[in-house]
Motif scaffolding. Structure first.
Motif, PDB file in Angstrom:
ATOM      1  N   TYR A 171      -7.893 -21.606  11.358  1.00 58.13           N
ATOM      2  CA  TYR A 171      -8.476 -21.967  10.088  1.00 58.13           C
ATOM      3  C   TYR A 171      -7.785 -22.543   8.984  1.00 58.13           C
ATOM      4  CZ  TYR A 171     -11.188 -18.084  12.343  1.00 58.13           C
ATOM      5  OH  TYR A 171     -12.243 -17.439  13.049  1.00 58.13           O
ATOM      6  N   TRP A 172      -6.254 -22.507   9.013  1.00 62.00           N
ATOM      7  CA  TRP A 172      -5.536 -22.782   7.864  1.00 62.00           C
ATOM      8  C   TRP A 172      -5.667 -24.141   7.723  1.00 62.00           C
ATOM      9  CZ3 TRP A 172      -3.261 -22.008   3.699  1.00 62.00           C
ATOM     10  CH2 TRP A 172      -2.001 -22.954   3.161  1.00 62.00           C
ATOM     11  N   CYS A 173      -5.983 -25.034   8.636  1.00 61.57           N
ATOM     12  CA  CYS A 173      -6.376 -26.437   8.373  1.00 61.57           C
ATOM     13  C   CYS A 173      -7.363 -26.662   7.483  1.00 61.57           C
ATOM     14  CB  CYS A 173      -6.399 -27.145   9.723  1.00 61.57           C
ATOM     15  SG  CYS A 173      -7.855 -26.612  10.629  1.00 61.57           S
ATOM     16  N   ASP A 174      -8.283 -25.555   7.478  1.00 64.16           N
ATOM     17  CA  ASP A 174      -9.537 -26.227   6.462  1.00 64.16           C
ATOM     18  C   ASP A 174      -9.319 -25.296   4.935  1.00 64.16           C
ATOM     19  OD1 ASP A 174     -11.149 -27.215   8.607  1.00 64.16           O
ATOM     20  OD2 ASP A 174     -11.569 -25.530   9.254  1.00 64.16           O
ATOM     21  N   SER A 175      -8.106 -24.792   4.672  1.00 64.31           N
ATOM     22  CA  SER A 175      -7.894 -24.404   3.512  1.00 64.31           C
ATOM     23  C   SER A 175      -7.835 -25.517   2.530  1.00 64.31           C
ATOM     24  CB  SER A 175      -6.712 -23.626   3.507  1.00 64.31           C
ATOM     25  OG  SER A 175      -5.976 -23.504   2.183  1.00 64.31           O
ATOM     26  N   GLU A 176      -8.085 -25.185   1.419  1.00 61.95           N
ATOM     27  CA  GLU A 176      -7.683 -26.385   0.134  1.00 61.95           C
ATOM     28  C   GLU A 176      -6.281 -26.707   0.052  1.00 61.95           C
ATOM     29  OE1 GLU A 176      -9.700 -25.135  -3.501  1.00 61.95           O
ATOM     30  OE2 GLU A 176     -11.146 -23.849  -2.622  1.00 61.95           O
ATOM     31  N   PHE A 177      -5.436 -25.705   0.433  1.00 63.85           N
ATOM     32  CA  PHE A 177      -4.263 -26.159   0.064  1.00 63.85           C
ATOM     33  C   PHE A 177      -3.230 -26.256   1.477  1.00 63.85           C
ATOM     34  CE2 PHE A 177      -5.856 -23.255  -3.072  1.00 63.85           C
ATOM     35  CZ  PHE A 177      -5.592 -24.061  -4.199  1.00 63.85           C
ATOM     36  N   ALA A 178      -3.949 -26.772   2.373  1.00 66.60           N
ATOM     37  CA  ALA A 178      -3.012 -26.920   3.936  1.00 66.60           C
ATOM     38  C   ALA A 178      -2.214 -28.081   3.607  1.00 66.60           C
ATOM     39  CB  ALA A 178      -4.344 -26.883   4.977  1.00 66.60           C
ATOM     40  N   GLY A 179      -2.351 -29.212   3.089  1.00 61.43           N
ATOM     41  CA  GLY A 179      -1.505 -30.282   3.050  1.00 61.43           C
ATOM     42  C   GLY A 179      -0.671 -30.206   1.684  1.00 61.43           C
TER      43      GLY A 179
ATOM     44  N   GLY B 250     -17.674 -19.555  -2.436  1.00 53.38           N
ATOM     45  CA  GLY B 250     -17.888 -20.796  -1.907  1.00 53.38           C
ATOM     46  C   GLY B 250     -16.393 -21.422  -1.396  1.00 53.38           C
ATOM     47  N   ARG B 251     -15.404 -20.569  -1.380  1.00 52.09           N
ATOM     48  CA  ARG B 251     -14.154 -20.797  -1.127  1.00 52.09           C
ATOM     49  C   ARG B 251     -13.571 -19.710  -0.003  1.00 52.09           C
ATOM     50  NH1 ARG B 251     -10.698 -21.439  -6.382  1.00 52.09           N
ATOM     51  NH2 ARG B 251      -9.452 -22.786  -5.146  1.00 52.09           N
ATOM     52  N   TYR B 252     -12.450 -20.105   0.537  1.00 54.64           N
ATOM     53  CA  TYR B 252     -11.691 -18.840   1.454  1.00 54.64           C
ATOM     54  C   TYR B 252     -11.058 -17.889   0.284  1.00 54.64           C
ATOM     55  CZ  TYR B 252     -11.585 -21.396   5.863  1.00 54.64           C
ATOM     56  OH  TYR B 252     -11.752 -22.042   7.154  1.00 54.64           O
ATOM     57  N   LEU B 253     -11.086 -16.708   0.653  1.00 55.81           N
ATOM     58  CA  LEU B 253     -10.488 -15.853  -0.165  1.00 55.81           C
ATOM     59  C   LEU B 253      -8.969 -16.327  -0.500  1.00 55.81           C
ATOM     60  CD1 LEU B 253     -10.511 -11.833   0.387  1.00 55.81           C
ATOM     61  CD2 LEU B 253      -8.495 -12.784   0.022  1.00 55.81           C
ATOM     62  N   MET B 254      -8.409 -16.729   0.663  1.00 62.82           N
ATOM     63  CA  MET B 254      -6.930 -16.748   0.213  1.00 62.82           C
ATOM     64  C   MET B 254      -6.570 -18.030  -0.946  1.00 62.82           C
ATOM     65  SD  MET B 254      -5.532 -18.621   3.770  1.00 62.82           S
ATOM     66  CE  MET B 254      -3.873 -18.245   3.709  1.00 62.82           C
ATOM     67  N   ASP B 255      -7.691 -18.912  -0.768  1.00 66.24           N
ATOM     68  CA  ASP B 255      -7.598 -20.140  -1.571  1.00 66.24           C
ATOM     69  C   ASP B 255      -7.552 -19.502  -3.199  1.00 66.24           C
ATOM     70  OD1 ASP B 255      -7.266 -21.828   0.393  1.00 66.24           O
ATOM     71  OD2 ASP B 255      -9.364 -22.451   0.502  1.00 66.24           O
ATOM     72  N   HIS B 256      -8.486 -18.328  -3.440  1.00 68.74           N
ATOM     73  CA  HIS B 256      -8.370 -17.892  -4.878  1.00 68.74           C
ATOM     74  C   HIS B 256      -6.657 -17.376  -5.073  1.00 68.74           C
ATOM     75  CE1 HIS B 256     -12.650 -17.943  -5.649  1.00 68.74           C
ATOM     76  NE2 HIS B 256     -12.782 -17.750  -4.425  1.00 68.74           N
TER      77      HIS B 256
END
Length: 237
Positions: A62-70, A32-38
């Motif tokens: 896609y980066w703007c939708d990462s949990e950690f973009a901000g 349920g998350r991007y692979l990179m967010d793990h």
């Protein structure tokens, strides 16, 4: 030699063509998350790191939708055509922050199963040593064969390779900021597109320590790897 401040560089500008997916593999869904967010969650949760540099394609949609973009702990740097160029761009993003003898850990964005215990082992190995750095690695357990490519495209066994001193290189790979930067600059100036940071130091006759890491620190390269990473990251595992 005591451990100086520590930084992390995460090259994430690749397209992951071997995954045969509609988007770069770092943005594929995993629990349920991007692979990179793990991957980023593990690194951001490790208290030794001052900040992370995430190296991204300048056209990354896609980066703007990462949990950690901000996340203020993350510095964004532009990617290059190959990993070595991306890592060097990431290092240059730290030029006003990192001291020459600070440690920099370079970690593959597609290795989401990294554990803090492996990071502890890696940095622990660097205490009181004159080594230029250290990498996580896994001893080869299988019988190794060197192949020979035939004209018809088939590959046959040439000979069996002694596996006793063979290791699979993993990440993170940790080196002093200035020395790693200079080694990569040297390689690129001499058209040597090295595939990992330890190889760049080897070109300068510098040898890193091998630190045994967990075998489940796999790199997601093919579709079956994503399923295996999902198994390893199942809550409670």
């Amino acid at each position: 030699m005591s451990v100086s401040r520590c930084w992390a560089v995460v090259p994430a500008a690749g397209v992951g063509s071997r995954m045969q997916a509609e988007r770069p593999k770092q943005y594929l869904p995993l629990h349920g998350r991007y692979l990179m967010d793990h991957t980023l969650e593990t690194l951001l949760g490790y208290k030794r790191f001052e900040q992370l540099v995430v190296v991204l394609s300048e056209q990354d949609p896609y980066w703007c939708d990462s949990e950690f973009a901000g996340d203020a702990r993350i510095i964004r740097a532009p990617g290059g055509s190959e990993r070595c160029y991306s890592v060097l761009n990431g290092l240059r993003a730290l030029q006003d922050l990192a001291a020459a003898d600070d440690w920099v850990a370079v970690h593959d964005v597609a290795r989401p199963c990294l554990r803090h215990s492996d990071l502890d082992a890696l940095f622990g190995a660097l205490q009181n040593t004159a080594a230029c750095g250290a990498i996580l690695a896994s001893p080869t357990r299988d019988t190794m064969k060197r192949g020979v490519l035939h004209a018809d495209g088939t590959v046959a066994i040439d000979h069996t390779v002694e596996r006793t001193q063979l290791w699979h290189a993993l990440t993170p790979q940790v080196f002093r900021y200035q020395e790693l930067t200079q080694a990569l600059e040297y390689c690129l100036a001499h058209q040597l597109e090295v595939t990992d940071e330890a190889s760049a130091l080897e070109q300068r006759q510098r040898s890193a320590l091998l630190v045994e890491g967990r075998a489940d620190n796999l790199k997601v390269t093919r579709p079956e790897d994503l399923a295996l990473a999902g198994l390893y990251l199942t809550p409670g595992k």
